[in-house]
Design a protein around this motif. Structure first.
Motif, PDB file in Angstrom:
ATOM      1  N   GLY A 104       0.811  -1.208   0.000  1.00 57.87           N
ATOM      2  CA  GLY A 104       0.000   0.000   0.000  1.00 57.87           C
ATOM      3  C   GLY A 104       0.846   1.261   0.000  1.00 57.87           C
ATOM      4  N   LEU A 138      -2.737  -0.933  -6.623  1.00 62.35           N
ATOM      5  CA  LEU A 138      -3.503  -1.633  -5.590  1.00 62.35           C
ATOM      6  C   LEU A 138      -4.127  -2.913  -6.127  1.00 62.35           C
ATOM      7  CD1 LEU A 138      -5.359   1.267  -3.729  1.00 62.35           C
ATOM      8  CD2 LEU A 138      -3.423  -0.071  -2.906  1.00 62.35           C
ATOM      9  N   LEU A 195      -6.934  -6.015   0.086  1.00 63.14           N
ATOM     10  CA  LEU A 195      -7.099  -4.713  -0.553  1.00 63.14           C
ATOM     11  C   LEU A 195      -7.375  -3.622   0.468  1.00 63.14           C
ATOM     12  CD1 LEU A 195      -7.345  -2.958  -3.077  1.00 63.14           C
ATOM     13  CD2 LEU A 195      -9.736  -3.686  -3.274  1.00 63.14           C
ATOM     14  N   ARG A 223      -4.077  -2.730   2.106  1.00 67.96           N
ATOM     15  CA  ARG A 223      -3.282  -1.927   1.181  1.00 67.96           C
ATOM     16  C   ARG A 223      -3.863  -0.523   1.038  1.00 67.96           C
ATOM     17  NH1 ARG A 223      -3.577  -6.820  -1.735  1.00 67.96           N
ATOM     18  NH2 ARG A 223      -5.018  -5.937  -3.287  1.00 67.96           N
ATOM     19  N   GLY A 224      -5.191  -0.430   0.982  1.00 63.49           N
ATOM     20  CA  GLY A 224      -5.825   0.879   0.858  1.00 63.49           C
ATOM     21  C   GLY A 224      -5.596   1.754   2.068  1.00 63.49           C
ATOM     22  N   VAL A 242     -10.200   3.169  -3.447  1.00 62.76           N
ATOM     23  CA  VAL A 242     -10.317   1.819  -2.873  1.00 62.76           C
ATOM     24  C   VAL A 242     -11.741   1.309  -3.003  1.00 62.76           C
ATOM     25  CG1 VAL A 242     -10.121   0.484  -0.742  1.00 62.76           C
ATOM     26  CG2 VAL A 242      -8.375   2.163  -1.311  1.00 62.76           C
TER      27      VAL A 242
END
Length: 366
Positions: A7, A90, A98, A101-102, A173
């Protein structure tokens, strides 16, 4: 920890893309001739995240007069570059994570944009006897004081830039999550990327040929505003200017904007057509249902983000006098409705056109 690192890498890649677009636009404008190129680049990047630019100037002769100005403007070309790179990085990993990472990307962008806002401070060399002639109504032409030139400095507020970075990351995201849950959204966005890239290249080339480097810089920094403005005007959504401005171009609906809107939307309709087997009419209806909401949402968001305002005041002896005030706005709700209708019509017509071209091509091959 690995997902958090990815991220942060996505945030770094997005910031790098924003810096490159901002620097290229400023270089085309010749902004580096008087120095301070790095600070100006940082200012444009911070503005692209939602920051507010503040300018202060005083006469070089030492008069007790101060000119202050606030600029609210999003260079959406820079913003779009960062958002596209952020989403692409991403989504490189399809497995779970996710959200992690976001979150890491949001934190990284917030820290990065706060650093850019802090670095966006410098001096501006302004000529003396600056006026607003030619851009005011009723013959008003205020002249900013100072026969020896103006010593000006600029800065960007960090708070709005950080908040904009976090909000933008949440939107990116959320769009990525929506795409992973609903493949039709992903296919629609993927279908639109090549028309969007082709339109960007075409606009840059046309601007360079007919307007030179400054026009190309404007297109590079503000292409989403220009395209959205043309499409909304073509769909009947007016843009209004308020304040003292009268030198703005005609922003009433109709005219050449109608042809631009028709060409852009039809190209999107052809690119996003449904490829399911079956009756062409049903495919056209499916394309209309799929493209209409996407076009409406995109146009409404860009219309909302394209609002701009400039306020300039002169202060002397404890008194403040507004000398310049301008606003550029459009109704995002009206843009949403017009975009949904226009996108649906374009999806229907584009699908039928693509099927007709395909049938004609097969006939010629025989």
């Amino acid at each position: 920890m690995r997902e958090a690192g990815r991220g942060l890498a996505a945030a770094a890649a997005a910031l790098l893309a924003m810096v490159m677009v901002a620097a290229a636009g400023l270089a085309l404008l010749g902004a580096g001739r008087t120095g301070g190129f790095g600070a100006l680049t940082a200012a444009v990047v911070a503005l692209a995240a939602g920051g507010t630019a503040e300018v202060g100037a005083a006469p070089a002769g030492g008069l007790p007069v101060v000119v202050r100005g606030d600029l609210h403007l999003l260079p959406l070309g820079v913003s779009l570059a960062g958002a596209a790179v952020l989403a692409g990085v991403l989504l490189r990993r399809r497995e779970n994570g996710l959200l992690v990472r976001g979150a890491a990307a949001a934190a990284g962008l917030a820290m990065g944009l706060s650093a850019f806002a802090f670095a966006a401070r410098g001096k501006l060399a302004l000529p003396g006897s600056v006026t607003t002639a030619g851009c005011v109504r009723n013959g008003v032409s205020p002249r900013l004081p100072g026969s020896g030139g103006l010593d000006a400095g600029f800065s960007v507020a960090a708070g709005p830039a950080v908040a904009g970075a976090v909000a933008g990351t949440v939107v990116v995201v959320g769009t990525c999550l929506l795409g992973t849950r609903f493949p039709v959204v992903t296919s629609s966005l993927r279908a639109l990327r090549w028309p969007a890239a082709g339109l960007a290249v075409l606009c840059l080339a046309a601007a360079w040929i007919f307007g030179g480097a400054p026009a190309a810089a404007v297109v590079l920094l503000a292409l989403p505003q220009l395209v959205c403005g043309a499409v909304t005007l073509g769909l009947g959504v007016p843009w209004t200017t308020t304040g003292l401005l009268s030198c703005a171009p005609d922003l009433s609906p109709g005219g050449p904007a109608s042809w631009v809107a028709a060409a852009v939307l039809l190209a999107c309709g052809v690119a996003a057509r449904s490829r399911r087997p079956g009756d062409p009419l049903r495919r056209a209806v499916a394309s209309a249902v799929r493209l209409g909401p996407v076009v409406g949402a995109v146009i409404a968001v860009v219309t909302l983000l394209s609002r701009a305002s400039v306020d300039i005041t002169v202060s002397a002896f404890g008194l403040s006098l507004p000398v310049f005030d301008a606003r550029l706005t459009a109704n995002p709700l009206l843009a949403l409705v017009a975009g949904v209708v226009g996108g649906a019509v374009a999806g229907f017509a584009g699908s039928l056109l693509a099927d007709g071209i395909s049938v004609s091509s097969r006939a010629w091959k025989r």
